[in-house]
Design an enzyme around this catalytic site. Structure first.
Site, PDB file in Angstrom:
ATOM      1  N   LEU A  30      37.760  51.585  45.538  1.00 37.59           N
ATOM      2  CA  LEU A  30      38.373  51.542  44.206  1.00 37.59           C
ATOM      3  C   LEU A  30      39.883  51.339  44.291  1.00 37.59           C
ATOM      4  CD1 LEU A  30      36.479  54.369  42.234  1.00 37.59           C
ATOM      5  CD2 LEU A  30      35.808  51.997  42.640  1.00 37.59           C
ATOM      6  N   HIS A  34      39.912  48.979  39.137  1.00 32.72           N
ATOM      7  CA  HIS A  34      38.792  49.851  38.739  1.00 32.72           C
ATOM      8  C   HIS A  34      39.282  50.986  37.849  1.00 32.72           C
ATOM      9  CE1 HIS A  34      37.255  48.214  42.700  1.00 32.72           C
ATOM     10  NE2 HIS A  34      36.256  47.933  41.893  1.00 32.72           N
ATOM     11  N   GLY A 145      35.560  43.712  35.162  1.00 29.25           N
ATOM     12  CA  GLY A 145      36.887  43.092  35.228  1.00 29.25           C
ATOM     13  C   GLY A 145      36.827  41.612  34.848  1.00 29.25           C
ATOM     14  N   LYS A 147      38.651  39.255  35.914  1.00 32.00           N
ATOM     15  CA  LYS A 147      38.870  38.367  37.061  1.00 32.00           C
ATOM     16  C   LYS A 147      37.550  37.721  37.494  1.00 32.00           C
ATOM     17  CE  LYS A 147      39.254  40.239  41.206  1.00 32.00           C
ATOM     18  NZ  LYS A 147      38.092  39.713  41.947  1.00 32.00           N
ATOM     19  N   SER A 183      41.861  43.232  44.153  1.00 31.07           N
ATOM     20  CA  SER A 183      40.492  43.019  44.620  1.00 31.07           C
ATOM     21  C   SER A 183      40.319  43.840  45.885  1.00 31.07           C
ATOM     22  CB  SER A 183      40.284  41.535  44.947  1.00 31.07           C
ATOM     23  OG  SER A 183      39.147  41.380  45.757  1.00 31.07           O
TER      24      SER A 183
END
Ligand code: PAF
Length: 286
Positions: A30, A34, A145, A147, A183
């Site tokens: 995480l 997150h 997310g 992304k 990430s």
């Protein structure tokens, strides 16, 4: 916050927690991205469940599963500090019990291009595991997310096939000071790879956003601007830079003008390999 590992413990804990329940599915390691998902879930729901499961069915091979970072102690701290009530950390037998057949979910055309083309079967694995988590946690809503734009579309599609009306929320990408989208894979970059990634991937997308905001709408022109930045960095290999309708992920042609071609938002997504690490990022153009 309680940490539970079995279906039975999960069931028992959920019975004592108020609804509505929000689920934040993760594969662990995480980070602040997150934390933003957990915080958004916390603002919306009475109970926040975070799952940590490195799902073997969404990886191409066992070596990739093995090298995925595992940081449970720090995951527990971060999830609790962000407001989670329950951390579900099952092993594979809890998600895919050996005596239960696994109904694999095939997401169809949304899953065939972009990441789906480079990682065949990946979104079948993602849709299947998230659906199983939905079955076990029975959330009212779930957070992902932005992304991972294609992943969110696939999950929205999967959720729409179910009868339990789970709302899917997309949370804005969190970026580091150098612009790189957070990430878990960033941990696998060397120091020089990190610098190369930061000066290409987010910069290319920002150039597209800025040029579009100043009136450039030609897909071909926007692509040229962005690709120039990436190809200038020899350690970064572009896999794709794609312009597509956000809802359908149908690609825009090179001769299209954004706005003429697609109703609604256009998704600009990018995948590049740096130091052998595949990184993805995305923005939307209104
Ligand atoms: O984005 C991820 O971390 C994973 O793909 C997910 C959604 C937790 C499914 O394993």
């Amino acid at each position: 916050m309680r940490t539970v590992t079995t279906r039975a413990e999960l069931e028992q804990s959920l019975a004592q927690l108020p609804r509505p329940v929000a689920l934040v599915p993760t594969m662990g390691a995480l980070h602040a991205g997150h934390v933003a998902l957990i915080a958004a879930a916390r603002r919306a729901a009475a109970t926040v469940v975070v799952s940590v499961f490195v799902n073997p069915r969404q990886f191409a091979n066992a070596a990739d599963v093995a090298r995925y970072p595992r940081t449970l102690a720090s995951d527990q701290q971060l999830a609790e500090a962000a407001g989670a009530d329950l951390l579900f950390t099952p092993d594979a037998d809890q998600i895919y019990p050996p005596n239960e057949p696994v109904a694999m979910i095939e997401p169809g055309p949304l899953a065939t291009r972009l990441e789906g083309a480079s990682r065949p079967g990946h979104f079948t694995g993602v849709a299947t595991v998230v659906s199983r988590l939905f079955d076990l946690v029975r959330p009212n809503e779930a957070y992902f997310g932005a992304k991972d734009a294609q992943q969110v579309r696939v999950i929205e599609w999967m959720a729409a096939q179910r009868s339990d009306q789970i709302s899917i929320h997309r949370v804005t990408t969190v970026r580091d000071g150098d612009g790189l989208a957070l990430s878990s894979r960033n941990q696998m970059l060397s120091a020089s790879g990190r610098v190369a990634a930061a000066k290409t991937i987010p910069v290319a997308l920002s150039l597209i956003a800025e040029a579009y905001a100043s009136g450039v709408t030609s897909v071909a022109m926007l692509r040229t601007l962005a690709e120039r930045v990436i190809t200038a960095e020899p350690s970064v290999t572009l896999d794709y830079l794609d312009f597509a309708e956000s809802a359908t992920l149908v690609p825009l042609s090179e001769s299209a003008q954004i706005g003429d071609a697609a109703p609604g938002e256009v998704l600009v997504s990018l995948a590049a390999v740096v130091d052998g690490v595949r990184l993805i990022d995305a923005i939307t153009l209104p």
